[in-house]
Motif scaffolding. Structure first.
Motif, short mmCIF file in Angstrom:
data_model
loop_
_atom_site.label_atom_id
_atom_site.label_comp_id
_atom_site.label_asym_id
_atom_site.label_seq_id
_atom_site.Cartn_x
_atom_site.Cartn_y
_atom_site.Cartn_z
N ALA A 51 0.91 -1.31 -0.03
CA ALA A 51 -0.03 0.00 0.05
C ALA A 51 0.79 1.11 0.07
CB ALA A 51 -1.06 0.04 1.15
N SER A 52 2.09 1.35 0.65
CA SER A 52 3.05 2.47 0.67
C SER A 52 3.41 2.54 -0.74
CB SER A 52 3.64 2.18 1.63
OG SER A 52 4.83 1.28 1.59
N ARG A 53 3.67 1.51 -1.27
CA ARG A 53 4.26 1.76 -2.78
C ARG A 53 3.22 2.10 -3.76
NH1 ARG A 53 6.03 -1.73 -7.23
NH2 ARG A 53 7.89 -0.95 -8.23
N THR A 54 2.02 1.72 -3.42
CA THR A 54 0.91 2.34 -4.44
C THR A 54 0.68 3.88 -4.14
OG1 THR A 54 -0.27 0.22 -4.39
CG2 THR A 54 -1.50 1.94 -4.75
N ARG A 55 0.80 4.26 -2.84
CA ARG A 55 0.73 5.58 -2.58
C ARG A 55 1.98 6.33 -3.27
NH1 ARG A 55 1.89 5.84 2.81
NH2 ARG A 55 3.94 6.63 2.32
N ARG A 56 3.13 6.08 -3.27
CA ARG A 56 3.92 6.75 -3.77
C ARG A 56 3.94 6.76 -5.44
NH1 ARG A 56 7.08 3.53 -0.39
NH2 ARG A 56 7.96 2.13 -2.07
N LYS A 57 3.48 5.68 -6.09
CA LYS A 57 3.38 5.60 -7.50
C LYS A 57 2.04 6.36 -7.92
CE LYS A 57 5.97 1.66 -8.96
NZ LYS A 57 6.69 2.65 -9.93
N THR A 58 1.01 6.29 -7.21
CA THR A 58 -0.28 6.90 -7.58
C THR A 58 -0.67 8.31 -7.15
OG1 THR A 58 -1.59 5.68 -6.04
CG2 THR A 58 -1.31 4.50 -8.09
N GLY A 59 -0.11 8.46 -5.75
CA GLY A 59 -0.60 9.80 -5.10
C GLY A 59 -1.90 9.41 -4.37
N ILE A 60 -2.31 8.34 -4.30
CA ILE A 60 -3.67 7.85 -3.66
C ILE A 60 -3.30 6.95 -2.45
CG2 ILE A 60 -5.79 6.71 -3.92
CD1 ILE A 60 -5.47 7.34 -7.08
N GLU A 61 -3.92 7.35 -1.32
CA GLU A 61 -3.63 6.26 -0.07
C GLU A 61 -4.82 5.61 0.42
OE1 GLU A 61 -1.60 6.83 4.55
OE2 GLU A 61 -1.47 8.37 3.08
N ILE A 62 -4.75 4.27 0.11
CA ILE A 62 -5.94 3.71 0.67
C ILE A 62 -5.50 2.59 1.91
CG2 ILE A 62 -7.85 1.99 0.17
CD1 ILE A 62 -7.62 3.26 -2.88
N HIS A 63 -5.91 2.54 2.80
CA HIS A 63 -5.57 1.59 4.07
C HIS A 63 -5.85 -0.07 3.57
CE1 HIS A 63 -5.05 -0.79 7.63
NE2 HIS A 63 -4.36 0.41 8.13
N PRO A 64 -5.20 -0.70 3.65
CA PRO A 64 -5.34 -2.10 2.82
C PRO A 64 -6.69 -2.75 3.64
CG PRO A 64 -3.24 -1.96 3.59
CD PRO A 64 -3.84 -0.84 4.17
N ALA A 65 -7.15 -2.38 4.76
CA ALA A 65 -8.20 -2.86 5.57
C ALA A 65 -9.58 -2.09 5.17
CB ALA A 65 -8.38 -2.68 7.09
N ALA A 66 -9.40 -1.04 4.35
CA ALA A 66 -10.61 -0.39 3.86
C ALA A 66 -11.52 -1.09 2.88
CB ALA A 66 -10.28 0.96 3.06
N GLN A 67 -12.99 -1.25 3.10
CA GLN A 67 -13.65 -1.81 2.14
C GLN A 67 -14.39 -1.37 1.03
OE1 GLN A 67 -16.54 -4.09 4.55
NE2 GLN A 67 -15.07 -4.23 6.31
#
Length: 172
Positions: free
Chosen positions: A58-74
């Motif tokens: 998820a931290s890598r996704t945030r760095r690549k996309t600028g979008i932060e989504i916690h892995p537990a979010a549904q």
């Protein structure tokens, strides 16, 4: 399951973005679609109790996309994140199908309490650019949250809210 969700996310992007030229373009160039597809994988890892690995991805996704989504979010299939830079979706947030989130939208908490502390967003909602929806509140189906609004209370279905703090201005 992941493929069906990806297909629904691409269809949502095509339906909600008049600039979308085709499915391949959406798949390869839309950060919101990429973040959601990666989130679904991260969420699966989280449910398997591989929390560290899920958060690492998820931290890598945030760095690549600028979008932060916690892995537990549904997050349901068919959600569209348009111009997603700065979107934040917290750990206990729930987002219904057909919802559109614009850049800078936050589904966040209000403190360090335990348990459900992030919003539940119904189906087919629109969350405007820079809107902040905070706390364990419910946004009803088909509700619209105006750009820059700060929502601290429940929003009924089909309502439109704007302002700081958000006030209801319309209800169908």
């Amino acid at each position: 399951m992941l493929f069906k969700s990806l297909k629904a996310d691409i269809a949502a992007a095509k339906a909600n973005d008049p600039a979308a030229n085709g499915k391949l373009e959406i798949f390869f160039t839309y950060a919101g679609v990429r973040a959601l597809s990666r989130h679904r994988f991260e969420h699966a890892l989280y449910k398997l109790r591989l929390k560290f690995l899920a958060k690492l991805f998820a931290s890598r996704t945030r760095r690549k996309t600028g979008i932060e989504i916690h892995p537990a979010a549904q997050i349901a299939a068919g959600v569209f994140i348009d111009h997603g830079m700065g979107v934040v979706i917290g750990e206990t947030a729930q987002v219904g199908k057909g919802t559109v989130l614009y850049h800078g939208a936050t589904l966040g908490g209000t403190g360090k309490q335990k348990g459900k502390r992030h919003p539940t967003v119904g189906e087919y909602c629109q969350i405007g650019a820079g809107a902040k929806i905070l706390g364990n509140i419910t946004i009803g189906n088909h509700a619209k949250i105006g750009a820059g609004a700060v929502v601290l209370n429940d929003v009924p279905p089909y309502a439109t809210v704007v302002g700081v703090p958000a006030k209801q201005v319309k209800r169908i």
